[in-house]
Scaffold this motif. Structure first.
Motif, PDB file in Angstrom:
ATOM      1  N   CYS A 177     121.390  30.464  32.170  1.00 45.71           N
ATOM      2  CA  CYS A 177     120.416  31.538  32.031  1.00 45.71           C
ATOM      3  C   CYS A 177     119.561  31.276  30.799  1.00 45.71           C
ATOM      4  N   ALA A 178     118.369  31.843  30.801  1.00 42.19           N
ATOM      5  CA  ALA A 178     117.421  31.597  29.727  1.00 42.19           C
ATOM      6  C   ALA A 178     116.560  32.834  29.497  1.00 42.19           C
ATOM      7  N   ALA A 179     115.999  32.910  28.292  1.00 41.27           N
ATOM      8  CA  ALA A 179     115.101  34.020  27.937  1.00 41.27           C
ATOM      9  C   ALA A 179     113.813  33.451  27.365  1.00 41.27           C
ATOM     10  N   ASN A 180     112.709  34.098  27.710  1.00 45.76           N
ATOM     11  CA  ASN A 180     111.371  33.617  27.357  1.00 45.76           C
ATOM     12  C   ASN A 180     110.629  34.719  26.619  1.00 45.76           C
TER      13      ASN A 180
ATOM     14  N   SER B 260     109.557  25.805  28.179  1.00 48.31           N
ATOM     15  CA  SER B 260     108.851  27.020  27.773  1.00 48.31           C
ATOM     16  C   SER B 260     109.787  28.185  27.503  1.00 48.31           C
ATOM     17  N   TRP B 261     111.069  27.984  27.729  1.00 46.16           N
ATOM     18  CA  TRP B 261     112.057  29.042  27.536  1.00 46.16           C
ATOM     19  C   TRP B 261     112.721  28.877  26.179  1.00 46.16           C
ATOM     20  N   ASP B 262     112.946  30.004  25.504  1.00 46.71           N
ATOM     21  CA  ASP B 262     113.311  29.968  24.090  1.00 46.71           C
ATOM     22  C   ASP B 262     114.807  29.992  23.826  1.00 46.71           C
TER      23      ASP B 262
ATOM     24  N   TRP C 119     118.891  29.798  25.509  1.00 47.98           N
ATOM     25  CA  TRP C 119     119.678  29.291  26.630  1.00 47.98           C
ATOM     26  C   TRP C 119     121.151  29.648  26.454  1.00 47.98           C
TER      27      TRP C 119
ATOM     28  N   TYR D  16     110.950  40.337  27.135  1.00 45.45           N
ATOM     29  CA  TYR D  16     111.284  38.957  27.493  1.00 45.45           C
ATOM     30  C   TYR D  16     111.368  38.804  29.012  1.00 45.45           C
TER      31      TYR D  16
ATOM     32  N   GLY E  37     115.554  34.202  33.058  1.00 46.76           N
ATOM     33  CA  GLY E  37     115.522  33.268  34.175  1.00 46.76           C
ATOM     34  C   GLY E  37     116.816  32.510  34.369  1.00 46.76           C
TER      35      GLY E  37
ATOM     36  N   ALA F 265     113.445  33.795  38.264  1.00 48.07           N
ATOM     37  CA  ALA F 265     113.152  34.490  37.020  1.00 48.07           C
ATOM     38  C   ALA F 265     112.693  35.901  37.316  1.00 48.07           C
TER      39      ALA F 265
ATOM     40  N   PHE G 149     114.235  24.845  37.846  1.00 44.68           N
ATOM     41  CA  PHE G 149     114.055  26.290  37.916  1.00 44.68           C
ATOM     42  C   PHE G 149     114.685  26.843  39.191  1.00 44.68           C
TER      43      PHE G 149
END
Length: 129
Positions: free
Chosen positions: A101-104, A115-117, A119, A32, A35, A50, A47
């Motif tokens: 924070c986020a993960a993709n 586009s990030w999956d 949160w 992953y 970001g 990341a 943004f």
């Protein structure tokens, strides 16, 4: 259940520093991208920075930054701890926002929030002048 939990926000004077952490749980984030985004009152989520997956190593990865934070913020990750960090130096009042924070899953260092999956709930950062 996947969870991202931010911590480390607070009130700081202009020119000061803060270090945010994002702890992931519920799964491994290998592969992953991770970001940071922020949202100020009345503004869209934007943004910040990341970092990509670093393969088999514990640290590292390619990084990307918004122009407004380049040279002041540093993103890093510790894959052994499933944790990402954001070191923020030379803070300015315009950095005041809720930081997420986020993960993709796809691993791309994209500035597009949709586009990030996954949160987190966010942590408040307030910079006084």
């Amino acid at each position: 259940q996947v969870q991202l939990v931010e911590s480390g926000g607070g009130l700081v004077q202009a020119g000061g520093s803060l270090r945010l952490s994002c702890a992931g749980s519920g799964r491994s984030f290998s592969g992953y991208a991770m970001g940071w985004f922020r949202q100020a009152p009345g503004k869209e989520r934007e943004f910040v920075a990341a970092i990509s997956w670093s393969g088999g190593s514990t640290y590292g990865g390619r990084t990307s930054y918004a122009d407004s934070v380049k040279g002041r913020f540093t993103v890093s990750r510790d894959n052994a701890k499933n944790t990402m960090y954001l070191q923020m130096n030379s803070l300015k009042p315009e950095d005041t926002a809720v930081y997420y924070c986020a993960a993709n899953r796809g691993g791309a260092l994209t500035p597009r929030a949709n586009s990030w999956d996954y949160w987190g709930q966010g942590t408040q950062v307030t910079v006084s002048s």
